[in-house]
Design a protein around this motif. Structure first.
Motif, mmCIF file in Angstrom:
data_model
loop_
_atom_site.group_PDB
_atom_site.id
_atom_site.type_symbol
_atom_site.label_atom_id
_atom_site.label_comp_id
_atom_site.label_asym_id
_atom_site.label_seq_id
_atom_site.Cartn_x
_atom_site.Cartn_y
_atom_site.Cartn_z
ATOM 1 N N LEU A 56 0.804 -1.217 0.000
ATOM 2 C CA LEU A 56 0.000 0.000 0.000
ATOM 3 C C LEU A 56 0.837 1.267 0.000
ATOM 4 O O LEU A 56 0.353 2.321 -0.386
ATOM 5 C CB LEU A 56 -0.959 -0.002 1.185
ATOM 6 C CG LEU A 56 -2.035 -1.079 1.134
ATOM 7 C CD1 LEU A 56 -2.902 -1.025 2.378
ATOM 8 C CD2 LEU A 56 -2.875 -0.952 -0.122
ATOM 9 N N GLY A 57 2.085 1.168 0.438
ATOM 10 C CA GLY A 57 2.956 2.325 0.461
ATOM 11 C C GLY A 57 2.716 3.208 1.669
ATOM 12 O O GLY A 57 1.862 2.945 2.514
ATOM 13 N N THR A 58 3.516 4.271 1.726
ATOM 14 C CA THR A 58 3.436 5.244 2.813
ATOM 15 C C THR A 58 3.570 6.634 2.202
ATOM 16 O O THR A 58 3.733 6.772 0.987
ATOM 17 C CB THR A 58 4.580 5.028 3.829
ATOM 18 O OG1 THR A 58 5.826 5.289 3.165
ATOM 19 C CG2 THR A 58 4.584 3.626 4.398
ATOM 20 N N ASP A 59 3.566 7.648 3.039
ATOM 21 C CA ASP A 59 3.786 9.010 2.533
ATOM 22 C C ASP A 59 5.164 9.136 1.896
ATOM 23 O O ASP A 59 5.348 9.899 0.960
ATOM 24 C CB ASP A 59 3.649 10.030 3.662
ATOM 25 C CG ASP A 59 2.203 10.197 4.105
ATOM 26 O OD1 ASP A 59 1.292 9.849 3.321
ATOM 27 O OD2 ASP A 59 1.987 10.677 5.239
ATOM 28 N N ALA A 60 6.126 8.369 2.399
ATOM 29 C CA ALA A 60 7.498 8.467 1.906
ATOM 30 C C ALA A 60 7.807 7.520 0.744
ATOM 31 O O ALA A 60 8.808 7.694 0.060
ATOM 32 C CB ALA A 60 8.469 8.184 3.045
ATOM 33 N N CYS A 61 6.960 6.531 0.516
ATOM 34 C CA CYS A 61 7.263 5.512 -0.497
ATOM 35 C C CYS A 61 5.973 5.046 -1.169
ATOM 36 O O CYS A 61 5.004 4.726 -0.484
ATOM 37 C CB CYS A 61 7.960 4.338 0.172
ATOM 38 S SG CYS A 61 8.449 3.039 -0.965
ATOM 39 N N PRO A 62 5.961 4.980 -2.498
ATOM 40 C CA PRO A 62 4.749 4.490 -3.176
ATOM 41 C C PRO A 62 4.513 3.013 -2.890
ATOM 42 O O PRO A 62 5.428 2.299 -2.470
ATOM 43 C CB PRO A 62 5.051 4.730 -4.659
ATOM 44 C CG PRO A 62 6.537 4.767 -4.750
ATOM 45 C CD PRO A 62 7.020 5.304 -3.438
ATOM 46 N N GLY A 63 3.297 2.567 -3.137
ATOM 47 C CA GLY A 63 2.949 1.166 -2.981
ATOM 48 C C GLY A 63 3.252 0.402 -4.256
ATOM 49 O O GLY A 63 3.975 0.869 -5.137
ATOM 50 N N LEU A 64 2.675 -0.774 -4.358
ATOM 51 C CA LEU A 64 2.857 -1.619 -5.545
ATOM 52 C C LEU A 64 1.497 -2.039 -6.079
ATOM 53 O O LEU A 64 0.546 -2.212 -5.319
ATOM 54 C CB LEU A 64 3.653 -2.878 -5.198
ATOM 55 C CG LEU A 64 5.145 -2.683 -5.005
ATOM 56 C CD1 LEU A 64 5.745 -3.886 -4.302
ATOM 57 C CD2 LEU A 64 5.821 -2.462 -6.341
ATOM 58 N N PRO A 131 11.649 3.337 -5.955
ATOM 59 C CA PRO A 131 12.413 4.096 -4.961
ATOM 60 C C PRO A 131 13.825 3.530 -4.779
ATOM 61 O O PRO A 131 14.016 2.307 -4.761
ATOM 62 C CB PRO A 131 11.614 3.918 -3.670
ATOM 63 C CG PRO A 131 10.286 3.404 -4.084
ATOM 64 C CD PRO A 131 10.475 2.693 -5.376
ATOM 65 N N GLU A 132 14.775 4.414 -4.642
ATOM 66 C CA GLU A 132 16.158 3.989 -4.377
ATOM 67 C C GLU A 132 16.233 3.194 -3.078
ATOM 68 O O GLU A 132 17.055 2.284 -2.949
ATOM 69 C CB GLU A 132 17.090 5.199 -4.327
ATOM 70 C CG GLU A 132 17.346 5.819 -5.690
ATOM 71 C CD GLU A 132 18.018 4.868 -6.674
ATOM 72 O OE1 GLU A 132 18.907 4.090 -6.263
ATOM 73 O OE2 GLU A 132 17.634 4.895 -7.858
ATOM 74 N N THR A 133 15.375 3.518 -2.120
ATOM 75 C CA THR A 133 15.384 2.789 -0.849
ATOM 76 C C THR A 133 15.013 1.324 -1.044
ATOM 77 O O THR A 133 15.530 0.454 -0.341
ATOM 78 C CB THR A 133 14.426 3.437 0.165
ATOM 79 O OG1 THR A 133 13.128 3.566 -0.425
ATOM 80 C CG2 THR A 133 14.930 4.803 0.613
ATOM 81 N N PHE A 134 14.128 1.056 -2.002
ATOM 82 C CA PHE A 134 13.762 -0.330 -2.306
ATOM 83 C C PHE A 134 14.949 -1.062 -2.915
ATOM 84 O O PHE A 134 15.278 -2.182 -2.510
ATOM 85 C CB PHE A 134 12.553 -0.380 -3.248
ATOM 86 C CG PHE A 134 12.136 -1.777 -3.597
ATOM 87 C CD1 PHE A 134 11.354 -2.526 -2.723
ATOM 88 C CD2 PHE A 134 12.533 -2.364 -4.795
ATOM 89 C CE1 PHE A 134 10.982 -3.825 -3.037
ATOM 90 C CE2 PHE A 134 12.156 -3.654 -5.115
ATOM 91 C CZ PHE A 134 11.378 -4.385 -4.230
ATOM 92 N N LEU A 135 15.597 -0.439 -3.893
ATOM 93 C CA LEU A 135 16.763 -1.061 -4.539
ATOM 94 C C LEU A 135 17.888 -1.291 -3.533
ATOM 95 O O LEU A 135 18.558 -2.330 -3.565
ATOM 96 C CB LEU A 135 17.234 -0.204 -5.707
ATOM 97 C CG LEU A 135 16.234 -0.060 -6.862
ATOM 98 C CD1 LEU A 135 16.752 0.941 -7.885
ATOM 99 C CD2 LEU A 135 15.937 -1.407 -7.506
ATOM 100 N N ALA A 136 18.084 -0.347 -2.613
ATOM 101 C CA ALA A 136 19.125 -0.488 -1.594
ATOM 102 C C ALA A 136 18.796 -1.639 -0.635
ATOM 103 O O ALA A 136 19.675 -2.425 -0.265
ATOM 104 C CB ALA A 136 19.297 0.819 -0.829
ATOM 105 N N ALA A 137 17.539 -1.754 -0.228
ATOM 106 C CA ALA A 137 17.131 -2.844 0.672
ATOM 107 C C ALA A 137 17.301 -4.193 -0.013
ATOM 108 O O ALA A 137 17.759 -5.162 0.609
ATOM 109 C CB ALA A 137 15.680 -2.647 1.114
#
Length: 151
Positions: A56-64, A131-137
């Motif tokens: 669902l995502g958050t304010d900082a990250c989109p969902g899927l 998001p770069e945060t997803f790729l980093a994780a």
């Protein structure tokens, strides 16, 4: 018509175990196709949570959002079977990627699947860049997996 054939990546990013429940059975007494899609969804949610994300995502990250799905049944699964589901993310583009699944029980291949997932901002109803945060994780998870395999 030829059978659908998927070539899965050699290494898995994540795996989980899910049991076949009575509600997963079809009139043939084995795992039904709609139930398998539900189990793949559950495995995907566990994978995303392990990476620190959700659909669902958050304010900082989109969902899927799922764009499409391919499923190839290779065997039957029955009530009580413990399914091991391996997941691997590949083929990253600007807004979406493919997620491969391998489903086994007792070393028997039950199914292979692939879904295409897009990052999606549910507020604006539009796709969003990965998001770069997803790729980093994901990179961190793969590094940990590699370290475990080398031990």
């Amino acid at each position: 018509m030829p059978r659908l054939k998927l070539t899965l990546p050699a290494q898995a990013d994540f795996h989980c175990a899910l049991a076949v429940r009575v509600t997963d059975l079809n009139y043939g007494g084995h795992l039904g196709n709609q139930a398998l899609l539900g189990l793949l969804h559950e495995a995907r949610l566990q994978y995303l949570l392990a990476l620190g994300f959700d659909e669902l995502g958050t304010d900082a990250c989109p969902g899927l959002i799922q764009c499409d799905a391919l499923v190839s049944f290779r065997g039957e699964a029955f009530l009580g079977d413990l399914l091991t589901i391996k997941l691997t993310a590949t083929d990253f583009e600007r807004t979406h990627f493919d997620l491969y699944y391998e489903v086994r029980t007792n070393d028997r291949l039950i199914a292979q699947a692939k879904t295409n997932l897009a990052f999606f901002d549910y507020r604006t109803r539009k796709t969003a860049a990965i998001p770069e945060t997803f790729l980093a994780a994901l990179a961190l998870q793969r590094t940990k997996n590699e370290e475990i395999r080398e031990q």
